[in-house]
Design a protein around this motif. Structure first.
Motif, PDB file in Angstrom:
ATOM      1  N   PRO A   1       0.803  -1.240   0.000  1.00 41.22           N
ATOM      2  CA  PRO A   1       0.000   0.000   0.000  1.00 41.22           C
ATOM      3  C   PRO A   1       0.827   1.277   0.000  1.00 41.22           C
ATOM      4  O   PRO A   1       0.369   2.321  -0.447  1.00 41.22           O
ATOM      5  N   GLU A   2       2.081   1.232   0.472  1.00 40.76           N
ATOM      6  CA  GLU A   2       2.947   2.416   0.481  1.00 40.76           C
ATOM      7  C   GLU A   2       3.762   2.552  -0.797  1.00 40.76           C
ATOM      8  O   GLU A   2       4.581   3.461  -0.930  1.00 40.76           O
ATOM      9  N   GLY A   3       3.542   1.643  -1.742  1.00 38.43           N
ATOM     10  CA  GLY A   3       4.260   1.717  -3.006  1.00 38.43           C
ATOM     11  C   GLY A   3       5.618   1.073  -2.995  1.00 38.43           C
ATOM     12  O   GLY A   3       6.397   1.220  -3.950  1.00 38.43           O
ATOM     13  N   ARG A   4       5.942   0.338  -1.925  1.00 34.97           N
ATOM     14  CA  ARG A   4       7.227  -0.338  -1.866  1.00 34.97           C
ATOM     15  C   ARG A   4       7.177  -1.630  -2.680  1.00 34.97           C
ATOM     16  O   ARG A   4       6.170  -2.349  -2.677  1.00 34.97           O
ATOM     17  N   LEU A   5       8.261  -1.944  -3.315  1.00 33.56           N
ATOM     18  CA  LEU A   5       8.324  -3.089  -4.213  1.00 33.56           C
ATOM     19  C   LEU A   5       8.367  -4.406  -3.435  1.00 33.56           C
ATOM     20  O   LEU A   5       9.188  -4.590  -2.538  1.00 33.56           O
ATOM     21  N   LEU A   6       7.482  -5.322  -3.817  1.00 36.21           N
ATOM     22  CA  LEU A   6       7.473  -6.664  -3.235  1.00 36.21           C
ATOM     23  C   LEU A   6       7.961  -7.698  -4.231  1.00 36.21           C
ATOM     24  O   LEU A   6       8.567  -8.707  -3.856  1.00 36.21           O
ATOM     25  N   GLY A   7       7.679  -7.473  -5.516  1.00 35.00           N
ATOM     26  CA  GLY A   7       8.083  -8.435  -6.525  1.00 35.00           C
ATOM     27  C   GLY A   7       7.739  -7.927  -7.915  1.00 35.00           C
ATOM     28  O   GLY A   7       7.220  -6.822  -8.092  1.00 35.00           O
ATOM     29  N   VAL A   8       8.041  -8.744  -8.904  1.00 32.61           N
ATOM     30  CA  VAL A   8       7.768  -8.380 -10.292  1.00 32.61           C
ATOM     31  C   VAL A   8       7.201  -9.590 -11.019  1.00 32.61           C
ATOM     32  O   VAL A   8       7.545 -10.748 -10.714  1.00 32.61           O
ATOM     33  N   PHE A   9       6.286  -9.326 -11.947  1.00 31.94           N
ATOM     34  CA  PHE A   9       5.721 -10.375 -12.797  1.00 31.94           C
ATOM     35  C   PHE A   9       6.006  -9.981 -14.237  1.00 31.94           C
ATOM     36  O   PHE A   9       5.687  -8.856 -14.657  1.00 31.94           O
ATOM     37  N   THR A  10       6.603 -10.897 -15.007  1.00 33.94           N
ATOM     38  CA  THR A  10       7.075 -10.565 -16.353  1.00 33.94           C
ATOM     39  C   THR A  10       6.403 -11.429 -17.406  1.00 33.94           C
ATOM     40  O   THR A  10       5.666 -12.379 -17.103  1.00 33.94           O
ATOM     41  N   ASP A  11       6.684 -11.092 -18.662  1.00 32.57           N
ATOM     42  CA  ASP A  11       6.198 -11.896 -19.791  1.00 32.57           C
ATOM     43  C   ASP A  11       6.641 -13.346 -19.664  1.00 32.57           C
ATOM     44  O   ASP A  11       5.895 -14.273 -19.990  1.00 32.57           O
TER      45      ASP A  11
ATOM     46  N   MET B   1      20.893  -5.455 -17.349  1.00 33.20           N
ATOM     47  CA  MET B   1      20.037  -6.272 -18.215  1.00 33.20           C
ATOM     48  C   MET B   1      20.844  -7.353 -18.929  1.00 33.20           C
ATOM     49  O   MET B   1      20.420  -8.501 -19.032  1.00 33.20           O
ATOM     50  N   GLU B   2      22.012  -6.962 -19.422  1.00 32.67           N
ATOM     51  CA  GLU B   2      22.843  -7.935 -20.141  1.00 32.67           C
ATOM     52  C   GLU B   2      23.360  -9.013 -19.200  1.00 32.67           C
ATOM     53  O   GLU B   2      23.361 -10.199 -19.541  1.00 32.67           O
ATOM     54  N   ALA B   3      23.804  -8.607 -18.015  1.00 30.74           N
ATOM     55  CA  ALA B   3      24.385  -9.570 -17.079  1.00 30.74           C
ATOM     56  C   ALA B   3      23.366 -10.595 -16.601  1.00 30.74           C
ATOM     57  O   ALA B   3      23.699 -11.766 -16.391  1.00 30.74           O
ATOM     58  N   HIS B   4      22.105 -10.174 -16.443  1.00 31.37           N
ATOM     59  CA  HIS B   4      21.084 -11.065 -15.881  1.00 31.37           C
ATOM     60  C   HIS B   4      20.077 -11.547 -16.929  1.00 31.37           C
ATOM     61  O   HIS B   4      19.090 -12.187 -16.575  1.00 31.37           O
ATOM     62  N   LYS B   5      20.377 -11.202 -18.201  1.00 31.73           N
ATOM     63  CA  LYS B   5      19.534 -11.672 -19.315  1.00 31.73           C
ATOM     64  C   LYS B   5      18.058 -11.303 -19.101  1.00 31.73           C
ATOM     65  O   LYS B   5      17.168 -12.137 -19.233  1.00 31.73           O
ATOM     66  N   ILE B   6      17.839 -10.046 -18.749  1.00 33.82           N
ATOM     67  CA  ILE B   6      16.479  -9.524 -18.602  1.00 33.82           C
ATOM     68  C   ILE B   6      16.318  -8.329 -19.537  1.00 33.82           C
ATOM     69  O   ILE B   6      17.316  -7.773 -20.023  1.00 33.82           O
ATOM     70  N   HIS B   7      15.081  -7.948 -19.785  1.00 33.74           N
ATOM     71  CA  HIS B   7      14.827  -6.897 -20.769  1.00 33.74           C
ATOM     72  C   HIS B   7      14.148  -5.666 -20.167  1.00 33.74           C
ATOM     73  O   HIS B   7      13.815  -4.731 -20.893  1.00 33.74           O
ATOM     74  N   ALA B   8      13.925  -5.670 -18.868  1.00 33.96           N
ATOM     75  CA  ALA B   8      13.268  -4.531 -18.232  1.00 33.96           C
ATOM     76  C   ALA B   8      13.719  -4.430 -16.782  1.00 33.96           C
ATOM     77  O   ALA B   8      14.162  -5.420 -16.183  1.00 33.96           O
TER      78      ALA B   8
ATOM     79  N   ILE C   1      14.577  -2.378 -22.456  1.00 39.19           N
ATOM     80  CA  ILE C   1      15.705  -2.248 -23.388  1.00 39.19           C
ATOM     81  C   ILE C   1      15.372  -1.297 -24.526  1.00 39.19           C
ATOM     82  O   ILE C   1      16.255  -0.607 -25.058  1.00 39.19           O
ATOM     83  N   HIS C   2      14.102  -1.211 -24.920  1.00 38.21           N
ATOM     84  CA  HIS C   2      13.721  -0.325 -26.018  1.00 38.21           C
ATOM     85  C   HIS C   2      13.903   1.139 -25.643  1.00 38.21           C
ATOM     86  O   HIS C   2      14.227   1.971 -26.500  1.00 38.21           O
ATOM     87  N   ASP C   3      13.719   1.463 -24.372  1.00 38.28           N
ATOM     88  CA  ASP C   3      13.956   2.831 -23.921  1.00 38.28           C
ATOM     89  C   ASP C   3      15.434   3.190 -24.055  1.00 38.28           C
ATOM     90  O   ASP C   3      15.781   4.310 -24.434  1.00 38.28           O
ATOM     91  N   LEU C   4      16.302   2.239 -23.752  1.00 40.05           N
ATOM     92  CA  LEU C   4      17.737   2.474 -23.886  1.00 40.05           C
ATOM     93  C   LEU C   4      18.147   2.571 -25.347  1.00 40.05           C
ATOM     94  O   LEU C   4      19.038   3.362 -25.703  1.00 40.05           O
ATOM     95  N   LEU C   5      17.503   1.793 -26.197  1.00 40.61           N
ATOM     96  CA  LEU C   5      17.792   1.859 -27.632  1.00 40.61           C
ATOM     97  C   LEU C   5      17.369   3.209 -28.199  1.00 40.61           C
ATOM     98  O   LEU C   5      18.090   3.818 -28.998  1.00 40.61           O
ATOM     99  N   ARG C   6      16.197   3.677 -27.789  1.00 33.58           N
ATOM    100  CA  ARG C   6      15.726   4.976 -28.265  1.00 33.58           C
ATOM    101  C   ARG C   6      16.640   6.105 -27.813  1.00 33.58           C
ATOM    102  O   ARG C   6      16.845   7.085 -28.523  1.00 33.58           O
TER     103      ARG C   6
END
Length: 365
Positions: A280-290, A333-340, A356-361
């Protein structure tokens, strides 16, 4: 018609008659273009020998400079280091081209500098030189008329003069406060005329001055990037995560009560291939990806509409701070093979997101 009047002046011919008479002449001028002769082949081995000879001679000229990094070089560096104004670099002809490059290198490595054409200096540009400046004059012979013409005015202003010549006995060398010897045994040109080894030696001496001053000033890569904001290095060293990340409503985020279906909807709307799961305070608990979604679809025991996203989220995902360089995100991203990546502050509150697309742009990668 001119033709009628000049060639058929005494004949009673119409324009049509003249045109008919002129036709053979026109046709005679239309000739097939002769085939060009094939160029004479040149001796490849002779080219190779010539090129190797140039490289050898110029390498020897550079090697000879090692013995010239002496007290005069140190004094030149000290004069330039103490300069309260700018280094004014000047030279004519090929030396002028080298002088322009040296001025550009100095300016981009922490020593303010600019080029003044010595001929133009005699016609007004001398006013660009102030008493706070230092003049660095290049002339292989040391007798360049355009430089010698402006020397009395430079000396009258009390402007320190550093000369870079190939002749220590020359007028320019004798009138200078510091002389840098860039003489060479021979030019690489077989005629001994085209400046080759001499310009190379002067260029390397200029680079030696610039880099020595760079280190003396404690000039850093970030300082260099500030002089090159439009280049690749500038973007890598000046662009921060906060400059490229998505913020506010553009951040994909759901709370702990969200289902997989709701998480997928959020990922789809925000288009970053992931969503944060926060308290509820906006602190990160986890992430769900594609990737997590694909694995969930393959699991027949998981109901996308009812399964809580917290069941399949990745706890303690890789994150980055907003004050980090954007290039650091690319490394993570490269070291951990993730894209976001999610961007969090010191309290683990999610403040941004990027992929990664933001970095490419941003042309960071």
């Amino acid at each position: 018609m001119l033709l009628k009047n000049s060639h058929f002046r005494n004949a009673d011919l119409s324009d049509a008659d003249v045109s008919i008479a002129f036709l053979p002449l026109m046709n005679a001028q239309i000739q097939p273009v002769a085939a060009k002769l094939a160029p004479t082949p040149i001796d490849g081995e002779a080219l190779r020998r010539s090129a190797l000879n140039v490289v050898t001679i110029e390498a020897q000229a550079i090697d000879a400079l090692k013995n010239r990094i002496d007290g005069n070089f140190m004094r030149a560096c000290q004069v330039m280091f103490d300069c309260a104004g700018r280094i004014v670099v000047s030279g004519m002809g090929k030396s002028g081209h080298i002088a322009r490059k040296i001025a550009a290198t100095l300016a981009s490595t922490g020593t303010p500098a600019f080029f003044v054409h010595p001929a133009e200096a005699s016609h007004g540009d001398l006013g660009m030189i102030t008493q706070k400046d230092v003049v660095l004059a290049l002339s292989n012979s040391g007798e360049t008329d355009e430089l010698l013409t402006i020397l009395p005015l430079i000396k009258r202003q009390g402007v320190p003069l550093i000369a870079m010549t190939g002749n220590a006995a020359s007028s320019l060398a004798r009138l200078s406060d510091v002389h840098l010897d860039v003489s060479v045994p021979e030019e690489a040109c077989p005629l001994g005329l085209a400046p080759t080894s001499s310009t190379t030696a002067a260029l390397v001496m200029g680079d030696a001055l610039a880099i020595a001053l760079l280190e003396a000033r404690g000039f850093t890569d970030e300082d260099f990037a500030r002089s090159h904001p439009a280049g690749t290095l500038g973007r890598r060293l000046l662009l921060h995560i906060g400059d490229v990340m998505h913020t506010g409503e553009a951040i994909p985020s759901v709370d702990t009560h969200a289902t997989l279906f709701e998480a997928v909807l959020e990922m789809t709307r925000k288009g970053l291939g992931m969503t944060a799961i926060t308290d509820p305070e906006g602190r990160l608990l986890g992430v769900f990806t594609d990737g997590d979604l694909r694995r969930a679809v393959d699991d027949g025991d998981i109901d996308l509409r009812t399964t809580p996203v917290v069941r399949l989220m990745t706890i303690n995902p890789k994150t980055i701070g907003p004050d980090k360089l954007a290039v650091e995100a690319a490394r993570v991203m490269e070291a951990h093979k993730i894209h976001a990546l999610l961007v969090v502050d010191s309290d683990r509150r999610v403040v941004g997101a990027l992929n990664i697309h933001d970095l490419l742009r941003a042309r960071v990668v």
